[in-house]
Scaffold this active site. Structure first.
Site, PDB file in Angstrom:
ATOM      1  N   GLU A 169     -26.678 -20.723 -42.051  1.00  0.00           N
ATOM      2  CA  GLU A 169     -26.900 -19.270 -42.032  1.00  0.00           C
ATOM      3  C   GLU A 169     -27.947 -18.815 -41.022  1.00  0.00           C
ATOM      4  O   GLU A 169     -29.023 -18.330 -41.398  1.00  0.00           O
ATOM      5  CB  GLU A 169     -27.279 -18.776 -43.436  1.00  0.00           C
ATOM      6  N   GLU A 355     -20.676 -22.764 -49.068  1.00  0.00           N
ATOM      7  CA  GLU A 355     -21.411 -22.236 -50.234  1.00  0.00           C
ATOM      8  C   GLU A 355     -20.619 -21.102 -50.856  1.00  0.00           C
ATOM      9  O   GLU A 355     -20.039 -20.270 -50.136  1.00  0.00           O
ATOM     10  CB  GLU A 355     -22.780 -21.650 -49.836  1.00  0.00           C
TER      11      GLU A 355
HETATM   12  C1  FCB Z   1     -27.638 -18.637 -49.323  1.00  0.00           C
HETATM   13  C2  FCB Z   1     -28.519 -19.818 -48.958  1.00  0.00           C
HETATM   14  C3  FCB Z   1     -28.737 -20.792 -50.088  1.00  0.00           C
HETATM   15  C4  FCB Z   1     -28.921 -20.088 -51.414  1.00  0.00           C
HETATM   16  C5  FCB Z   1     -27.831 -19.075 -51.644  1.00  0.00           C
HETATM   17  C6  FCB Z   1     -27.926 -18.355 -52.973  1.00  0.00           C
HETATM   18  O1  FCB Z   1     -27.890 -17.579 -48.483  1.00  0.00           O
HETATM   19  O2  FCB Z   1     -27.956 -20.525 -47.882  1.00  0.00           O
HETATM   20  O3  FCB Z   1     -29.823 -21.606 -49.761  1.00  0.00           O
HETATM   21  O4  FCB Z   1     -30.175 -19.551 -51.489  1.00  0.00           O
HETATM   22  O5  FCB Z   1     -27.833 -18.129 -50.616  1.00  0.00           O
END
Ligand code: FCB
Length: 445
Positions: A169, A355
């Site tokens: 990110e 994620e």
């Molecule tokens: C993302 C992050 C991860 C976690 C999630 C909830 O933005 O990459 O580390 O904090 O959110």
């Protein structure tokens, strides 16, 4: 009701869970590790909710075997973790800390013994503090330091780790860190933040050949946080604002990674804050990758706002009742939409959802269990959304849930629980939540 089952996915589809070093490891000053920007930031009053710090986190460093067994118990086939740069190179460059490398040896070996494929992220926001002191990501040398760090780690682990994610990110580590000030290092300077985005992308491109050189059959990619962008109304002003907002949120990263220049409309909006680019940088950034990691949490609804930051836009809260503990709308159809859009506009390498997950205020019940049915439903609905995207022609390689454990959720400290496994931070006791049991049964078929 969600309906997808595991058999509807290809046999080689990766099912995984994700974590990151700073959020779980703890042991922040043990065996030669030195502070990262997040350790420094968390020590400043008022930065983190309740004054929490990542010093102990889940103490994963000392609970490694137990946590590996939990990963195995979930029935997943892959585990995404990150390496702590300040554990490997405590000063960012220079001397290598053998004890740090040895920890990741144990982690990787433990995964392989359990038949779980390691997916390694090199950078999940924990820049060694000395590199920040020297100028951080707005400084070009940090990109070179990252390539050196990638070399050290891939030389050591490349015989066993085949999946390499350069950055997690970039939008968060740069825009939130150097412009919005909510994340480490807590600065508020647009030009510095934009220069940081360029250097993070450059460092990704510089690391690709380094990793490939050290790792036979390496599969390399980057993990972006992307959002479907919707408009707050039918007005022309909102429509244009949504295009601008999408420009910095999504296209600013996707375009250069896919061999295009930075988007012209965004460069125009940025004006004097546009990044300084050296000849050849864009070719480096566009180096070939083997997969595209996408982290998906929510859509954004955008209205025009002349005072609303660099893109003159404002995020409007959706009129939603189904929200997670962060207030984030549960919107699985946005995942299908996003995947189709990225596929249509960029023809990317196969996509892995690196994620996706939800926080809820979980508690241990009188029966000793954690009844988090909402989280299981959230995950199952997003898996349905993946199936729909694949039916629509999206090439998907895997799905990683965030997260294995409740952990240090950045500026929110320990107040936001995302785990499939509950952690009691007072005594480090782990308890598999109902959502973890659900995932294991889903994966059993
Ligand atoms: C993302 C992050 C991860 C976690 C999630 C909830 O933005 O990459 O580390 O904090 O959110």
């Amino acid at each position: 009701m969600p309906r997808s089952t595991r058999v509807q996915f290809p046999g080689d589809f990766r099912w995984g869970v994700s974590t990151s070093a700073l959020q779980i490891e703890g042991a922040s000053d043990i065996d030669g590790r030195r502070p990262s920007v997040w350790d420094t930031f968390a020590a400043e009053p008022g930065r983190i909710r309740n004054g929490d710090t990542p010093t102990r986190a889940c103490d994963h460093y000392h609970h490694l075997q137990e946590d590996l067994d939990l990963i195995k118990a979930l029935g997943v086939t892959a585990y995404r973790f990150s390496v702590s740069w300040p554990r490997i190179l405590p000063r960012g460059t220079g001397a290598v800390n053998e004890a740090g490398l040895a920890f990741y040896d144990r982690l990787v070996d433990g995964l392989l013994e359990r038949g779980i494929e390691p997916w390694l992220t090199l950078y999940h926001w924990d820049l060694p503090q000395p590199l920040e002191d020297a100028g951080g990501w707005p400084r070009r040398d940090t990109a070179l330091a990252f390539a050196n760090y990638a070399d050290v780690v891939s030389r050591r682990l490349g015989d066993r780790v085949k999946h390499w994610i350069t950055h997690n990110e970039p939008w968060c580590s740069t825009i939130k860190g150097y412009y919005e000030g909510e994340f480490a290092p807590g600065k508020r300077d647009l030009a510095a933040a934009i220069q940081a985005t360029h250097h993070v992308l450059l460092s990704h491109g510089l690391a690709l050949p380094v990793v490939r050189n050290n790792v036979a059959d390496a599969k390399c990619g980057i993990a972006l946080s992307l959002h479907p962008i919707h408009t707050a109304s039918d007005s022309e002003a909102d429509r244009l604002a949504a295009i601008r907002h999408d420009g910095l949120r999504n296209r600013w990263f996707l375009d250069p990674l896919h061999g295009r220049d930075y988007p012209k409309d965004v460069l125009r909006e940025l004006g004097t804050a546009a990044p300084k680019i050296v000849d050849g940088d864009l070719a480096i950034i566009a180096g070939q990758t083997d997969f595209l990691g996408i982290n998906y949490y929510f859509r954004e609804i955008i209205a025009d706002d002349p005072k609303g930051g660099p893109m003159r836009s404002r995020v409007v809260e959706p009129d939603a009742t189904d929200v997670t503990g962060f207030g984030w709308e549960v919107y699985p159809e946005g995942l299908t939409e996003l995947l189709q859009r990225v596929t249509r506009d960029y023809r990317p390498a196969p996509i892995a959802i690196t994620e996706n997950g939800a926080t809820y205020p979980d508690e241990i019940s009188a029966d000793g269990a954690v009844h988090d049915d909402k989280r299981a439903l959230y995950i199952h609905r997003h898996i349905d959304a993946l199936r729909a995207a694949m039916d629509g022609g999206v090439d998907l390689a895997g799905y990683f849930t965030w997260s294995l454990l409740d952990n240090f959720e950045w500026a929110e400290g320990y107040s936001k629980r995302f785990g499939l496994v509950h952690v009691d931070f007072a005594n480090q006791k782990r308890t598999m939540k109902d959502s973890g049991r659900w995932l294991a049964s889903f994966l059993k078929g």
